[in-house]
Motif scaffolding. Structure first.
Motif, PDB file in Angstrom:
ATOM      1  N   TRP A  69       0.564  -1.401   0.449  1.00 37.24           N
ATOM      2  CA  TRP A  69       0.285  -0.193  -0.326  1.00 37.24           C
ATOM      3  C   TRP A  69       0.889   1.016   0.119  1.00 37.24           C
ATOM      4  O   TRP A  69       0.828   2.264  -0.903  1.00 37.24           O
ATOM      5  N   GLU A  73       0.511   4.201  -2.875  1.00 35.54           N
ATOM      6  CA  GLU A  73       0.044   5.283  -1.935  1.00 35.54           C
ATOM      7  C   GLU A  73       1.606   6.533  -2.579  1.00 35.54           C
ATOM      8  O   GLU A  73       0.960   8.109  -3.403  1.00 35.54           O
ATOM      9  N   ALA A  76       0.411   6.710  -6.309  1.00 32.99           N
ATOM     10  CA  ALA A  76      -0.962   7.551  -6.517  1.00 32.99           C
ATOM     11  C   ALA A  76      -0.945   9.182  -6.400  1.00 32.99           C
ATOM     12  O   ALA A  76      -1.790   9.600  -6.951  1.00 32.99           O
ATOM     13  N   GLN A  78      -1.953  12.638  -5.164  1.00 29.21           N
ATOM     14  CA  GLN A  78      -2.846  13.341  -4.852  1.00 29.21           C
ATOM     15  C   GLN A  78      -3.954  12.570  -5.060  1.00 29.21           C
ATOM     16  O   GLN A  78      -4.781  13.469  -3.853  1.00 29.21           O
ATOM     17  N   MET A  79      -4.227  11.455  -5.644  1.00 32.18           N
ATOM     18  CA  MET A  79      -5.556  10.760  -5.521  1.00 32.18           C
ATOM     19  C   MET A  79      -5.449  10.055  -4.787  1.00 32.18           C
ATOM     20  O   MET A  79      -4.470   9.354  -4.304  1.00 32.18           O
ATOM     21  N   ASP A  80      -6.949   9.603  -4.340  1.00 36.63           N
ATOM     22  CA  ASP A  80      -6.962   8.342  -3.359  1.00 36.63           C
ATOM     23  C   ASP A  80      -6.522   7.389  -3.873  1.00 36.63           C
ATOM     24  O   ASP A  80      -6.785   6.872  -5.333  1.00 36.63           O
ATOM     25  N   THR A  81      -5.518   6.052  -3.313  1.00 36.61           N
ATOM     26  CA  THR A  81      -4.576   5.672  -3.762  1.00 36.61           C
ATOM     27  C   THR A  81      -5.413   4.109  -3.788  1.00 36.61           C
ATOM     28  O   THR A  81      -5.435   3.881  -5.237  1.00 36.61           O
ATOM     29  N   ASP A  83      -8.572   4.047  -5.153  1.00 38.22           N
ATOM     30  CA  ASP A  83      -9.466   5.019  -7.408  1.00 38.22           C
ATOM     31  C   ASP A  83      -8.204   4.526  -7.940  1.00 38.22           C
ATOM     32  O   ASP A  83      -8.483   4.411  -9.033  1.00 38.22           O
ATOM     33  N   TYR A  84      -6.521   4.787  -7.468  1.00 35.73           N
ATOM     34  CA  TYR A  84      -5.542   5.115  -8.268  1.00 35.73           C
ATOM     35  C   TYR A  84      -5.110   3.710  -8.916  1.00 35.73           C
ATOM     36  O   TYR A  84      -5.366   3.205  -9.881  1.00 35.73           O
ATOM     37  N   HIS A 111     -10.995   1.891   3.321  1.00 33.82           N
ATOM     38  CA  HIS A 111     -10.217   2.441   1.820  1.00 33.82           C
ATOM     39  C   HIS A 111     -11.708   2.259   0.689  1.00 33.82           C
ATOM     40  O   HIS A 111     -11.529   2.640  -0.468  1.00 33.82           O
ATOM     41  N   GLU A 112     -12.666   1.375   0.580  1.00 30.33           N
ATOM     42  CA  GLU A 112     -13.403   0.967   0.118  1.00 30.33           C
ATOM     43  C   GLU A 112     -14.940   0.848   0.606  1.00 30.33           C
ATOM     44  O   GLU A 112     -15.500   0.026   1.360  1.00 30.33           O
ATOM     45  N   GLN A 113     -15.885   1.685  -0.795  1.00 29.60           N
ATOM     46  CA  GLN A 113     -17.014   2.435  -0.068  1.00 29.60           C
ATOM     47  C   GLN A 113     -17.916   1.173  -0.317  1.00 29.60           C
ATOM     48  O   GLN A 113     -19.173   1.315   0.730  1.00 29.60           O
TER      49      GLN A 113
END
Length: 283
Positions: A69, A73, A76, A78-81, A83-84, A111-113
């Motif tokens: 992870w 990070e 990624a 600045q992008m959500d990790t 999502d990237y 991290h996963e909604q």
């Protein structure tokens, strides 16, 4: 999609290659999400790469592993990790896959909604003793996949194998508890069946996910791990069973039977004696 700016340099190596942008897909919308629920040494690495080679299951890796992870990070920016990761590791047909040991589950939920949108595959190994031995060997040698060299020789260690057996058992039970408690009936697969008939296992996964693989052939240019069967493993199985039986007859703890320590027994006896004396004294 253009990748976020980053100064990350990924060195060559067997572990590092999972992060290499050469393994990225062109960004497409995610239409199907898959989670492989695993424990160490159950064949998930082997299966994940077989799935990846077909190009229709995404690239199931341990993205939520804490060590991995951190690298994601950095990639990624600045992008959500997560999502990237999805933006570069979702296959051309919209399938995103992730491999999770149970210890990764809390991070995954954080991290996963939309965890209930996933299709879950629970991968186990019928022979728990061999799995525990494989786990212990990998920890000792540092050779976690087939083309990793052994850094140190493996030595039989009953306590380490017993520790791994308990850890695997807890992982399997915890996966069952999590999945059943939220009404998820996963596709259940077993290491032994995957090794015996890999094509059949892939066909089961494809049917479960409603993915047509009838016209698909594997990309032979993609890394394909091999089994790590060691000749000494069968000898270790016999020795582990013999040692466990001896410890059981000696009244010692073994996997599945954790006897209280002598100090705990003494404390319990002291409490019981004190209760009887209080009762006798009318207190």
């Amino acid at each position: 999609m253009s990748k976020p700016a980053t100064t990350l340099e990924i060195p060559d190596g067997l572990w590092q290659r999972q992060f290499d942008p050469v393994n990225d897909f062109r960004t497409v919308p995610v239409t199907k999400k898959v989670a492989l629920c695993t424990t160490p040494r159950c064949g998930s690495h082997f299966l994940g790469h077989k799935m990846h080679a077909l190009g229709v299951f995404g690239y199931p890796l341990e993205y939520l592993n804490p060590g991995n992870w951190k690298v994601w990070e950095e990639r990624a920016g600045q992008m959500d990790t997560l999502d990237y990761i999805k933006s570069v590791r979702t296959g051309p047909n919209g399938v995103f896959s992730v491999k999770l040991h149970h210890e990764h589950l809390v991070a995954f939920l954080r991290h996963e909604q939309n965890v209930l949108d996933y299709s879950y595959i629970h991968l186990c190994r019928r022979d728990l003793t061999k799995q525990a031995i494989s786990f212990a060997r990998a920890q000792q040698t540092g050779a976690w996949i087939s083309d990793m060299p052994e850094m140190t020789p493996a030595q039989y260690d009953w306590s380490l194998i017993a520790e791994k057996m308990d850890a695997i058992s807890r992982g399997n039970a915890d996966w069952q508890s999590f999945l059943r408690s939220v009404g998820i009936k996963p596709l259940q697969l077993y290491y032994e069946d995957i090794v015996a008939d890999t094509s059949g296992a892939i066909a089961q996964i494809a049917a479960y996910l409603d993915i047509d693989v009838s016209q698909i052939t594997a990309d032979k240019g993609i890394f394909a791990p091999q089994r790590q069967k060691k000749a000494a493993q069968d000898d270790w199985v016999t020795q582990f069973v013999d040692d466990s039986r001896r410890k059981l007859l000696d009244g010692r703890s073994i996997p599945g039977v954790q006897r209280p320590a002598a100090t705990t027994l003494m404390r319990r006896q002291t409490v019981q004696v004190a209760k009887r004396l209080y009762k006798k004294a009318g207190l």
